[in-house]
Scaffold this motif. Structure first.
Motif, PDB file in Angstrom:
ATOM      1  N   MET A  26     -53.845   5.957  13.619  1.00  0.00           N
ATOM      2  CA  MET A  26     -52.452   5.623  13.316  1.00  0.00           C
ATOM      3  C   MET A  26     -51.688   5.291  14.592  1.00  0.00           C
ATOM      4  SD  MET A  26     -51.161   8.460  10.620  1.00  0.00           S
ATOM      5  CE  MET A  26     -52.375   9.315   9.645  1.00  0.00           C
ATOM      6  N   ILE A  27     -51.891   6.083  15.624  1.00  0.00           N
ATOM      7  CA  ILE A  27     -51.188   5.865  16.891  1.00  0.00           C
ATOM      8  C   ILE A  27     -51.614   4.538  17.502  1.00  0.00           C
ATOM      9  CG2 ILE A  27     -50.890   6.734  19.248  1.00  0.00           C
ATOM     10  CD1 ILE A  27     -51.248   9.593  17.981  1.00  0.00           C
ATOM     11  N   ALA A  28     -52.907   4.227  17.428  1.00  0.00           N
ATOM     12  CA  ALA A  28     -53.389   2.958  17.971  1.00  0.00           C
ATOM     13  C   ALA A  28     -52.768   1.779  17.230  1.00  0.00           C
ATOM     14  CB  ALA A  28     -54.911   2.899  17.873  1.00  0.00           C
ATOM     15  N   VAL A  29     -52.744   1.847  15.910  1.00  0.00           N
ATOM     16  CA  VAL A  29     -52.161   0.765  15.114  1.00  0.00           C
ATOM     17  C   VAL A  29     -50.655   0.683  15.358  1.00  0.00           C
ATOM     18  CG1 VAL A  29     -51.682  -0.011  12.760  1.00  0.00           C
ATOM     19  CG2 VAL A  29     -53.963   0.787  13.357  1.00  0.00           C
ATOM     20  N   ALA A  30     -49.990   1.835  15.401  1.00  0.00           N
ATOM     21  CA  ALA A  30     -48.532   1.854  15.613  1.00  0.00           C
ATOM     22  C   ALA A  30     -48.157   1.310  16.981  1.00  0.00           C
ATOM     23  CB  ALA A  30     -48.005   3.273  15.444  1.00  0.00           C
ATOM     24  N   SER A  31     -49.034   1.472  17.956  1.00  0.00           N
ATOM     25  CA  SER A  31     -48.743   1.000  19.312  1.00  0.00           C
ATOM     26  C   SER A  31     -48.795  -0.516  19.421  1.00  0.00           C
ATOM     27  CB  SER A  31     -49.732   1.609  20.303  1.00  0.00           C
ATOM     28  OG  SER A  31     -49.579   3.006  20.331  1.00  0.00           O
ATOM     29  N   THR A  38     -44.406   5.993   9.163  1.00  0.00           N
ATOM     30  CA  THR A  38     -44.678   5.133   8.008  1.00  0.00           C
ATOM     31  C   THR A  38     -46.145   5.209   7.616  1.00  0.00           C
ATOM     32  OG1 THR A  38     -42.928   3.643   8.734  1.00  0.00           O
ATOM     33  CG2 THR A  38     -44.502   2.767   7.134  1.00  0.00           C
ATOM     34  N   PHE A  39     -47.010   5.099   8.597  1.00  0.00           N
ATOM     35  CA  PHE A  39     -48.448   5.126   8.347  1.00  0.00           C
ATOM     36  C   PHE A  39     -48.885   6.496   7.829  1.00  0.00           C
ATOM     37  CE2 PHE A  39     -52.846   4.162  10.336  1.00  0.00           C
ATOM     38  CZ  PHE A  39     -53.290   3.608   9.147  1.00  0.00           C
ATOM     39  N   ALA A  40     -48.347   7.563   8.438  1.00  0.00           N
ATOM     40  CA  ALA A  40     -48.704   8.918   8.000  1.00  0.00           C
ATOM     41  C   ALA A  40     -48.212   9.179   6.579  1.00  0.00           C
ATOM     42  CB  ALA A  40     -48.128   9.956   8.961  1.00  0.00           C
ATOM     43  N   GLY A  41     -47.001   8.732   6.281  1.00  0.00           N
ATOM     44  CA  GLY A  41     -46.476   8.888   4.922  1.00  0.00           C
ATOM     45  C   GLY A  41     -47.313   8.136   3.913  1.00  0.00           C
TER      46      GLY A  41
END
Length: 176
Positions: free
Chosen positions: A46-51, A63-66
């Protein structure tokens, strides 16, 4: 019940994670360990995609975690609840500033904060420039700086021009 838990957890993150999106990471790992809504490996993804996606990292991860936890409604709840504390604080501060806008102390503080904010932005720009130095970047900076002095346009115009030129340069370099 899961939606209330999502709201409370991400509201907590939004309230106490000062320092940008990456400050949310310890809270998110804590959720992974205690709630088991997602694994540590999923959080890393998630962090990689969010970055790499546009927008604030903390909001993107929320958003991704939810979504991972409970679909589209979960992503909406997590995103809204992580942003809500900041919204509330900004509204309160704006109301307070409005009440004291004629106060000489408040005027002095705001007057001093403007150059401090510019200095912080300049420091970030210089740091980025020194870490990613290129003659093309330097040339683009000089041209846009001179243009901004001669023609007073909205700063977004110059930002848009530099973004388009940067994209073109990236595409040309990636095809070589």
């Amino acid at each position: 019940m899961i939606y209330l838990q999502l709201f409370l957890e991400f509201f907590h993150i939004g309230l106490f994670s000062f320092g940008g999106g990456y400050a949310t990471i310890p809270f998110l790992y804590h959720i992974a360990e205690t709630r088991h809504w997602y694994t540590a490996k999923q959080l890393t993804d998630m962090i990689a995609v969010a970055s790499i996606t546009p927008g604030p990292v903390g909001v993107n991860v929320a958003t991704f975690a939810g979504f991972t936890t409970s679909g589209v409604l979960g992503s909406v709840i997590a995103t809204a609840s992580v942003v809500l504390p900041s919204l509330i604080i900004v509204i309160i501060v704006s109301i307070l500033l409005k009440q004291f806008e004629d106060n000489e102390y408040v005027k002095s503080i705001i007057y001093c904060l403007k150059p401090a904010g510019c200095g912080l932005l300049a420091a970030v720009g210089v740091n980025m420039f020194l870490n990613e130095f290129s003659l093309i970047g330097l040339g683009l900076f000089i041209i846009l700086f001179v243009m901004s002095i001669k023609k007073k346009h909205d700063p977004l115009v110059y930002l848009g021009i530099s973004a388009i030129i940067g994209l073109i340069i990236y595409l040309v370099n990636s095809n070589m």
